[in-house]
Motif scaffolding. Structure first.
Motif, short mmCIF file in Angstrom:
data_model
loop_
_atom_site.label_atom_id
_atom_site.label_comp_id
_atom_site.label_asym_id
_atom_site.label_seq_id
_atom_site.Cartn_x
_atom_site.Cartn_y
_atom_site.Cartn_z
N GLU A 43 0.92 -1.39 -0.19
CA GLU A 43 0.05 -0.03 -0.06
C GLU A 43 0.79 1.16 -0.18
OE1 GLU A 43 -3.51 2.19 -0.26
OE2 GLU A 43 -3.11 0.10 -0.53
N VAL A 44 1.93 1.17 0.82
CA VAL A 44 2.87 2.29 0.62
C VAL A 44 3.44 2.63 -0.64
CG1 VAL A 44 5.18 3.14 1.62
CG2 VAL A 44 3.48 1.99 3.25
N ILE A 45 3.84 1.51 -1.38
CA ILE A 45 4.37 1.54 -2.67
C ILE A 45 3.43 2.05 -3.84
CG2 ILE A 45 5.18 0.08 -4.68
CD1 ILE A 45 6.60 -1.68 -2.39
N SER A 46 2.16 1.46 -3.51
CA SER A 46 1.12 1.99 -4.42
C SER A 46 1.01 3.53 -4.18
CB SER A 46 -0.35 1.35 -4.04
OG SER A 46 -1.34 1.78 -4.89
N THR A 47 0.97 3.94 -2.86
CA THR A 47 0.61 5.49 -2.76
C THR A 47 1.83 6.36 -3.03
OG1 THR A 47 -0.58 4.88 -0.76
CG2 THR A 47 -0.07 7.11 -1.02
N LEU A 76 2.65 5.11 6.16
CA LEU A 76 1.68 4.82 5.42
C LEU A 76 0.47 5.96 5.51
CD1 LEU A 76 -0.07 3.31 3.12
CD2 LEU A 76 -1.11 2.05 4.97
N GLU A 77 0.53 6.40 6.83
CA GLU A 77 -0.42 7.59 7.14
C GLU A 77 0.24 8.86 6.53
OE1 GLU A 77 -0.88 7.99 11.18
OE2 GLU A 77 -1.73 6.08 11.55
N LEU A 78 1.69 9.11 6.64
CA LEU A 78 2.26 10.27 6.09
C LEU A 78 1.93 10.43 4.58
CD1 LEU A 78 5.33 10.61 8.36
CD2 LEU A 78 3.24 11.48 8.89
#
Length: 688
Positions: free
Chosen positions: A243-247, A309-311
């Motif tokens: 999810e981090v990578i996707s964002t 991820l939040e950031l």
């Protein structure tokens, strides 16, 4: 995890020479490639074996090789099996001569005022303390180019201050006070270069302060921190990292600033593993320093990924808002630019075809065309001013405020009838016929007007006298002035000065004022189109006087025959010849006219009308006017002499006849309302 290793900003050497059976492979400097390697989307070919030189920035374990300037050699998977024995011996003969980063347990403490330094990132800082700067230079000379970079805490009891105030406070505090203001967890930073007071740092691994060693410069003991053990195959960690990578991919598509960070980061760090992925996302986000410090202090990889991820999610939302704002502004600007370009193209096409010229050329042509018929009659000083203003107009930008002022000024200058006079008629018999048609009685008044016309015929001009008609309301003062204009064949203009308290209404406003306008006389000349009209100044005995000056004094220059030949309006600022203008004033009471103004006038008194004169006026003038006003035909209603005389003697005993006209109109209205057959054209009513 595989490592993507490249050279640092300091000395990095490739220590091996490729053999015929071995190729050097250049790894692409792209975050997408590195992220693909992390997610397993890109597979490495076993045929492409290569050596890579790197510095140790792996914060996940302590088995990395070398210092920041120390090269190390790794053999890639199956490529190692294909190496010859001589190659293996050459590789094993390389021995590190520099201390490893984990050997540094005592470091200089560098305070960071704005953001923490993450492993794998550059950060330039300014060191104003000469002792600290000298200590950093000495450490670099002794082949120990490492220091500890720690974020500075905000001063207790204060809100977040500006950057200049924060830097000033960093330079002021030292020793134990500075030690207490530092966060415990920081980064081991390699000193890449020192230029003046600017020091370039490269982050390597996390540190925790244990105790203070010395105060000036501040030196501390540290422990090297490692991430807590984690399962690389854990589904939750993988899902969070995906999810981090996707964002990150989504943000990189919209933010060029992030792409610059990626390019710099990928040149100085290995392949992305989970800890590095979390550090990368937090470091390039726009989060505040406390949120970044929280990520730096977190040793649990899963929790660190969640914080990151939040950031990056917040960064994605900010990027979307920024994109929408930029798109809206771009559409607005592009629309205006498109409209402007199309208008300019249309003007160019029309100009090329001869259909239209540009604004300034068209305006100049219009003003010159307007002035051309009166150019020979126009005074030289006025022509000079007009030519200067036309030249000035060509030099001004159409969008400037001065352009509009100049355009309006030229509009007034060229529209005035310079030297354009109407032909006067001094026929006394014709004048007497006109006066008798318009007025009954007033023998003395008519005689004085005919004398005035006779003198004008002999002299060839009627200038030099200002007539003031005084008398009660309703005796026909204004209508007499209109009859004089018709008899002399002059244009007629009337304006009332009753209650006038602003001198600018007579003399005009200065052009420097917003909404400036010329005075009444200049407006009169523009409306009538001739330089010798008859101007009726009504209610001159009711002039006001306020904070804007004394209009009675301003009228002296306008009415004085010796001065009005060079009347100066404040707006035009050029002399105007008003000596050919015939002024007729009206007043109810002469006593209210200021003496200097009254001295310049010739007063003709109109006392009023007797009953016999009112009877003739009613029959010859007022009945016709009342019938037209009420829509009554002469054969429909007849008012007898007795009724009319009774009306005059009992109801309308004032000097004028205005009230008498009102009563006649009232009679007609009553007859039309009460007569049952008022719509019958043959009906005849007699009022007795």
């Amino acid at each position: 995890m595989l490592k993507l290793l490249s050279s640092t900003s300091s000395r990095v050497h490739c220590l091996t020479t490729p053999t015929p059976s071995l190729r050097i492979k250049q790894e692409p400097n792209s975050l997408f490639y590195a992220l693909g390697r992390l997610t397993g989307l890109t597979q490495r070919s076993p045929k492409n074996s290569f050596f890579r030189a790197c510095f140790c920035s792996d914060s996940s374990d302590g088995s990395g090789s070398g210092s920041g300037s120390q090269p190390a050699v790794e053999v890639d998977e199956k490529g190692a099996e294909s190496q010859s024995g001589s190659d293996s011996k050459a590789s094993s003969a390389i021995v590190s001569t520099y201390p490893k980063p984990e050997d540094y347990l005592t470091v200089l403490a560098l305070p960071l005022p704005h953001r923490p330094l993450f492993p794998g990132f550059y950060m330039p800082i300014y060191v104003k303390d000469p002792k600290l700067l000298a200590a950093l230079q000495e450490s670099r000379k002794r082949q120990a180019p490492y220091a500890g970079a720690f974020l500075l805490k905000d001063e207790p009891g204060t809100e977040s201050s500006t950057s200049s105030e924060t830097e000033k406070s960093v330079y002021d505090i030292k020793g134990k006070e500075l030690f207490n203001r530092l966060h415990e967890v920081g980064t081991l930073a390699q000193i890449s270069s020192i230029q003046g007071d600017q020091v370039i740092l490269i982050g390597h691994r996390r540190l925790r302060i244990t105790e203070m060693v010395s105060e000036d410069p501040l030196t501390v003991k540290v422990d090297h921190l490692k991430e807590k053990p984690y399962n690389k195959d854990d589904d939750v960690i993988k899902a969070t990292s995906f999810e981090v990578i996707s964002t990150l991919r989504d943000v990189l598509k919209t933010s060029s600033l992030w792409r610059d960070h990626v390019q710099t980061y990928s040149q100085h760090i290995g392949d992305f593993n989970f800890p590095r992925l979390a550090d990368f996302g937090a470091a390039i986000s726009g989060a505040n320093k406390l949120q970044c410090q929280q990520v730096l202090e977190e040793l649990d990889v899963h929790k660190r990924l969640q914080l990151t991820l939040e950031l990056v999610k917040k960064e994605m939302e900010i990027s979307k808002i920024q994109e929408s704002i930029a798109k809206a502004i771009e559409e607005k600007i592009s629309g205006e630019q498109r409209r402007y370009l199309l208008n300019e193209q249309l003007k160019a096409i029309k100009k090329e075809l001869g259909l239209e010229t540009d604004d300034k050329t068209a305006l100049s042509a219009k003003f010159k065309e307007r002035l051309e018929p009166n150019r020979e009659k126009c005074p030289p000083h006025v022509l000079q001013v007009i030519e200067e203003e036309l030249t000035k107009l060509q030099l001004l930008e159409a969008s400037s405020s001065e352009f509009n002022v100049t355009r309006n000024y030229l509009d007034w200058l060229t529209v005035l009838p310079w030297g354009n006079y109407s032909d006067e008629n001094f026929d006394v018999i014709r004048a007497q016929t006109i006066l008798d048609e318009d007025h009954y009685g007033l023998t003395d008044v008519k005689e004085r007007i005919l004398e005035f016309i006779a003198v004008g015929k002999l002299r060839g001009t009627s200038q030099g006298k200002i007539i003031c008609l005084s008398g009660p309301p309703g005796v026909g003062k204004t209508s007499i002035g209109r009859s004089i204009a018709r008899a002399l064949n002059r244009k007629f203009f009337r304006f009332s000065v009753g209650g006038l308290s602003d001198v600018a209404e007579i003399k005009g406003h200065r052009r420097t004022y917003i909404g400036a306008m010329p005075g009444k006389m200049v407006q009169c000349l523009k409306n009538v189109g001739t330089a010798n009209p008859l101007v009726l100044i009504d209610e001159i005995d009711k002039l006001g006087r306020g904070h804007a000056g004394d209009p009675a004094s301003a009228l002296l220059e306008l009415l004085d025959p010796e001065q009005n030949a060079n009347f100066l309006d404040h707006y035009l600022d050029v002399p105007i010849d008003l000596s050919k203008v015939l002024f007729v004033c009206t007043a109810n009471v002469v006593d209210n006219i200021p003496n200097p103004l009254l001295d310049r006038m010739e007063v003709i008194a109109i006392a009023g009308y007797i009953a016999d004169e009112k009877m003739h006026i009613a029959r010859d003038y007022l009945e016709k006017t009342a019938q037209e006003t009420c829509g009554v035909k002469p054969e429909q209603v007849e008012v007898t002499d007795a009724a009319l005389l009774g009306l005059i003697e009992n109801y309308c005993r004032e000097a004028g006849v205005r009230n008498l006209q009102k009563h006649i109109e009232k009679i007609y209205r009553k007859v039309l309302l009460n007569c049952p057959s008022y719509d019958d054209e043959t009906h005849f009513a007699m009022i007795t």
